[in-house]
Write an enzyme that holds these catalytic residues in place. Structure first.
Site, short mmCIF file in Angstrom:
data_model
loop_
_atom_site.label_atom_id
_atom_site.label_comp_id
_atom_site.label_asym_id
_atom_site.label_seq_id
_atom_site.Cartn_x
_atom_site.Cartn_y
_atom_site.Cartn_z
N GLU A 181 33.71 35.53 42.64
CA GLU A 181 32.56 36.07 43.01
C GLU A 181 31.65 35.02 42.62
O GLU A 181 30.69 35.33 41.67
CB GLU A 181 32.50 37.42 42.40
CG GLU A 181 33.17 38.62 43.18
CD GLU A 181 32.54 39.79 42.42
OE1 GLU A 181 33.09 40.92 43.28
OE2 GLU A 181 31.88 40.13 41.74
N GLU A 379 39.21 43.01 45.93
CA GLU A 379 38.69 43.98 45.12
C GLU A 379 37.95 45.14 46.11
O GLU A 379 37.33 44.70 47.09
CB GLU A 379 37.50 43.73 44.15
CG GLU A 379 38.08 42.75 42.89
CD GLU A 379 37.01 42.43 41.96
OE1 GLU A 379 35.97 43.19 41.88
OE2 GLU A 379 37.03 41.59 41.17
#
Length: 475
Positions: A181, A379
């Protein structure tokens, strides 16, 4: 009836048989700073979370820092056995840069080398494929003092770190990621003040983003030389930008939000180039980064082999209701307002909308606009506060809400796969309840409960169900 129960009364999933391709990865994800513990100086050098917690502990929920986390460093062998007990055939974690190289220009820490080799080997022994990430927000404190991702020097030291990790562990680990991320350490560290160094500096944020993309490409270049039989990707949190309406102004707002939230890293990682419209906006606001001669060729020629996608919530936007302040620091919201859609389904504890269909939309977007590159849900999950309220007579947490959450998302994911998107797996966040940045242990995400006082692990109802999911390759 508790809030989370009321939420799931609104679920729209239609019960149906959902199956996945042979060899599909069912696993979970965590990170080194959130799970390992052993943050004492005798084990690792400080990272920015150690530094920030020392400086301002009141900003962390319950004033709980990352020193212990979920003690994976101490209990990795039995924890990996729990991976298999919950049916998992794969697991994503990260290496702590400041544990492996306490001196970023020095030699590897022997204790860290021993730990990571033992953990990755143990995974393979029990049939768990390790997916290993190099950077999960945990900048070594000594390098933050030298400018962090604003500094070209840190890019070079990251490449050295990546080369070291590939050389030490590439014989065991064949699936890697460069970053987790990266938009988060850009936005939260340099615009929104949720991550250290807590700046509001849009010019620096663009330089940080650019250096991160360049560092990723450099690591990919080195990886293919050092681990020629492996694959390397990047983990991006893709948040589809949905417009409030079909009004042209709302559509334009969503389009620009998509440029910043998703395409800013997705395009260079997969296509090797930046979207010209995004470049135009950055240039218009006087935020262009410093670029050296061969940089763009490196980014163009060293793209990812596969993609990790973290998905939690959509981004809903609309046209701005008022003109932006021309003297304020630039934010992407210069071009749009965040829109709170009436009647949206919410996780009341995390404050995030839950919209499972977005996984299907992501799958189709990757199929149609990104060469149908191989990808994995790296995720997805839900954090719930006060899970002890759901403890059953046998002492097990009865987290049916988590099972329902996973089912809904997998149902939409399976539709995307059926329509040709090349998704190879699903990794839930997370395995064992973990420490979570400023929230510490406020919300629990795990398939396995962690008792903070005793460090005892107890499999939740969702963990038993997850084993059945993996065994049946669906539900």
């Amino acid at each position: 009836m508790c809030g989370i129960d009321l939420f799931f009364k609104k679920k729209e999933v239609v019960e149906m048989e959902v199956t996945f391709p042979k060899g599909f990865y069912f696993g979970s994800a965590t990170s080194a700073p959130q799970s390992e513990g052993a943050h004492g100086i005798e084990h690792k050098a400080p990272d920015i979370w150690d530094l920030w917690f020392e400086q301002e502990p009141y900003k962390f929920h319950g004033q709980v820092g990352p020193q212990d986390a979920s003690t994976f460093f101490e209990h990795f062998e039995s924890d990996i056995d729990l991976l298999r007990e919950t049916g998992q055939n794969s697991f994503r974690t990260s290496i702590s840069w400041s544990r492996l190289l306490p001196d970023p220009e020095g030699e590897p820490n022997p204790e860290a080398v021993e730990f990571y080799r033992a953990a990755f080997t143990r995974m393979r022994e029990v049939g768990v494929e390790p997916f290993v990430n190099l950077f999960h927000f945990d900048m070594p404190a000594s390098l933050q003092e030298r400018g962090g991702w604003e500094s070209r020097e840190v890019v070079a030291l990251y490449e050295r770190y990546a080369q070291t990790a590939f050389t030490l562990f590439g014989d065991i680990v064949k699936r890697w990621y460069t970053f987790n991320e990266p938009i988060v350490h850009v936005e939260c560290g340099y615009l929104q003040q949720y991550h250290y160094p807590c700046k509001v500096d849009p010019k620096a944020s663009v330089q940080v983003a650019y250096h991160t993309a360049l560092a990723s490409a450099l690591a990919i270049r080195d990886f293919h030389e050092i681990v020629p039989d492996g694959k390397i990707g990047i983990v991006l949190n893709l948040t589809p930008a949905y417009p409030r309406s079909d009004n042209p102004a709302d559509l334009k707002a969503a389009h620009i939000a998509e440029l910043f939230a998703n395409k800013s890293f997705l395009d260079p990682a997969v296509k090797g180039v930046y979207d010209p419209e995004l470049i135009g906006i950055i240039r218009e606001h006087g935020l262009m980064p410093h670029v050296e001669a061969d940089d763009l060729a490196v980014i163009r020629e060293h793209t990812v082999d596969y993609l990790g996608v973290n998905y939690y919530q959509p981004l809903r936007v609309c046209a701005r209701a008022s003109l932006p302040n021309p003297e304020a620091p630039f934010m992407p919201t210069y071009y749009y307002d965040v829109y709170e859609m009436p009647g949206r389904r919410m996780n009341p504890y995390r404050g995030w909308e839950i919209y499972p269909k977005a996984l299907y939309d992501i799958a189709i977007n990757i199929r149609d606009n990104y060469g149908n590159i191989e990808w994995i849900v790296s995720e997805n999950g839900m954090g719930v506060e006060g899970e002890e309220a759901y403890r059953g007579p046998d002492g097990t947490i009865q987290d049916d809400y988590r099972i329902d959450f996973i089912k809904e998302h997998l149902t939409w994911l399976s539709r995307g796969i059926a329509e040709g998107s090349r998704c190879i797996g699903y990794h839930l966040w997370t395995f064992i309840d973990c420490w979570s940045w400023l929230n510490a242990y406020k919300n629990r995400y795990g398939l396995v409960e962690l008792d903070l006082d005793t460090q005892e692990r107890r499999i939740k109802k969702s963990g038993r169900w997850y084993r059945e999911l993996a065994q049946n390759n669906g539900f």
